[in-house]
Write a protein that holds these residues in place. Structure first.
Motif, PDB file in Angstrom:
ATOM      1  N   CYS A  37       0.844  -1.216   0.000  1.00 14.52           N
ATOM      2  CA  CYS A  37       0.000   0.000   0.000  1.00 14.52           C
ATOM      3  C   CYS A  37       0.871   1.255   0.000  1.00 14.52           C
ATOM      4  N   PHE A  42      -3.007  -0.856  -4.519  1.00 10.00           N
ATOM      5  CA  PHE A  42      -4.458  -0.638  -4.396  1.00 10.00           C
ATOM      6  C   PHE A  42      -4.889   0.770  -4.792  1.00 10.00           C
ATOM      7  N   GLU A 120      -5.497  -7.313  -6.401  1.00  7.85           N
ATOM      8  CA  GLU A 120      -5.962  -6.015  -6.921  1.00  7.85           C
ATOM      9  C   GLU A 120      -6.422  -6.163  -8.382  1.00  7.85           C
ATOM     10  N   ALA A 156      -7.164  -7.906   2.626  1.00  9.13           N
ATOM     11  CA  ALA A 156      -7.945  -7.020   1.739  1.00  9.13           C
ATOM     12  C   ALA A 156      -9.374  -6.882   2.265  1.00  9.13           C
ATOM     13  N   LEU A 161     -11.412  -3.764   1.052  1.00 10.91           N
ATOM     14  CA  LEU A 161     -11.151  -3.838  -0.388  1.00 10.91           C
ATOM     15  C   LEU A 161     -11.801  -5.072  -1.014  1.00 10.91           C
TER      16      LEU A 161
END
Ligand SMILES: Cc1cc2nc3c(=O)[nH]c(=O)nc-3n(C[C@H](O)[C@H](O)[C@H](O)COP(=O)(O)O)c2cc1C
Length: 438
Positions: A37, A42, A120, A156, A161
């Motif tokens: 990150c 992301f 992702e 995630a 996410l």
């Protein structure tokens, strides 16, 4: 940003090229979620969910020129566009991490270093496709990769996410990891779906294609790990930038080439797609080993016909390799030196494919063991003059098998006949293998 552009950058300066898939790699361990990150991980997902429609994500993928990295090189965005949007019921995305093609280990390296790039990429692909339930079908032996993915999926989910209403976008997604019992045929997309449904892993007839009628009869996209891992960079840097990372204007993006055989450095390298074979071998591979000279190679995983010295300057991209008589396939390059018996090398590969035939169709079930038997007797000095014609006939016959396993398996045999017929004849005439066994 300095990027490698074909002839402009000598192979010795490849380290200056900007990596896409290996960008976040640590030399000795998997990257953490926090590290990913903090390095921009992301951010493509955040940007897409806040400012792009699903259609725009799909269009960016089409514009990038990304072609599937699982072997066939089918344009990814085009495949996505075949998915009907108006059918009732769910749609699915399956990430194919079966990776059993001999000489191919790129997906393993990618997942052992960085599972987040795939996660992702999958979320972005699912957003584009309107998919709310996705699967990762992973080979049983890939324990470390599976562990990384399970941890990554949980992280995630915790970060909002994955799960319901991702980042308040209204889009929800569940990703499940399926550890396959492991057969080569499970990598074929329709056999894979049968396996996921709990059935025997035999291929299905096509059409209907999975994009229309796939998992549990619903529209399904199957994409390779490396394919999906490219999506974040396409979204964050733009399709034009991504495309321009190739070595030639005909190619697009970078490619993971996994190298094995008689070269100095046998590793998985991320390189510009379209770099020539010779530059790959003399550059990142460090040239041939001491005492070895280049005789041949398999350019794209074991189911692709051999290249020889005459192919040294071929650009390693899908179309150029096909025009030169082979396939870029998975990008698994196996290099052979002057002491390699090409009959023995081909026999070794055919043994694998004959064993891995699922037995569903007769040409593959009966044909591959027969070809193995012919090659074995030639290698053992018991070949007959008619054997070469029989092999040639079978390269043709096995194209009529039910799925692509048998035609692929015959790739090296086809290459053997086209480039090393004299070696086959020498075995038959002198009733022995002319190469010393080590
Ligand atoms: C026998 C056989 C084995 C295959 N194994 C794999 C595999 O392990 N991984 C993979 O991604 N594709 C494999 N494929 C290709 C898949 O059927 C499918 O084309 C691919 O997963 C699509 O992904 P892509 O469009 O991203 O390349 C295999 C195909 C055949 C015929």
């Amino acid at each position: 940003m300095i990027s490698y552009r074909g002839g402009l950058c000598p192979p010795g300066q490849l380290h200056l090229m900007e990596k896409i898939l290996f960008k976040h790699n640590r030399p000795d361990r998997v990257i953490t979620c926090d590290e990913y990150c903090s390095e921009g991980g992301f951010s493509a997902l955040r940007a897409a969910l806040s400012g792009m429609s699903p259609e725009e994500v799909q269009q960016a993928t089409i514009d990038s020129g990304l072609r599937g990295r699982g072997g066939a090189g089918f344009p990814t965005g085009k495949k996505w566009s075949f998915v009907p949007r108006n059918l009732p019921g769910p749609r699915y995305l399956i990430c194919n991490a079966d990776e059993m093609e001999p000489g191919t280990y790129k997906d393993r390296v990618l997942l052992e270093k960085n599972p987040y790039l795939l996660i992702e990429g999958m979320i972005l692909a699912c957003y584009a496709l309107g998919v709310e339930h996705a699967f990762i079908f992973i080979r049983r032996g890939y324990e470390q990769a599976a562990e990384n993915l399970l941890r990554g999926i949980a992280e995630a989910r915790k970060a909002g996410l994955l799960g319901s209403n991702i980042l308040n976008s209204g889009f929800s997604l569940k990703i499940e990891l399926h550890q396959s019992a492991g057969r080569y045929i499970c990598g074929e997309e329709t056999a894979l779906m049968n396996s996921l449904e709990g059935k025997r892993a035999n291929p299905r007839a096509k059409p209907p294609f999975p994009a229309v009628k796939g998992l549990w009869g619903q529209p399904t996209v199957v994409n390779n790990v490396e394919t999906l891992a490219n999506i974040p960079a396409i979204i964050s840097k733009g399709p034009a930038w991504w495309k321009a990372q190739a070595a030639t204007p005909e190619a697009a993006g970078t490619k993971l080439f996994c190298i094995s055989g008689h070269v100095r450095n046998t590793e998985c390298f991320e390189l510009p797609l379209g770099m020539t074979l010779g530059k790959i071998i003399d550059g990142p591979c460090g040239g041939m080993r001491e005492g070895s000279s280049f005789k041949a190679c398999i350019p794209g995983g074991a189911s692709t016909p051999f290249f020889t010295r005459e192919h040294w300057d071929v650009s390693m991209d899908f179309d150029t390799v096909a025009k030169a008589g082979s396939r870029l396939g998975t990008g698994g390059i196996i290099v052979f030196d002057q002491n390699t018996c090409m009959v023995a090398a081909t026999l070794n590969l055919i043994r694998f494919y004959a064993r891995e035939s699922c037995g569903w169709c007769t040409p593959c079930r009966e044909g591959l063991p027969f070809v193995e038997h012919i090659l074995e007797r030639i290698e053992n000095g018991q070949g007959e003059s008619g054997d070469i014609d029989i092999l040639r006939e079978h390269v043709n016959h096995l194209n009529y098998a039910f799925c692509a396993l048998a035609p692929g398996a015959m790739g090296p045999v086809d290459g053997l006949l086209r480039h090393f017929e004299d070696e086959l004849r020498e075995h038959i005439t002198h009733r022995t293998c002319p190469f010393t066994k080590v």
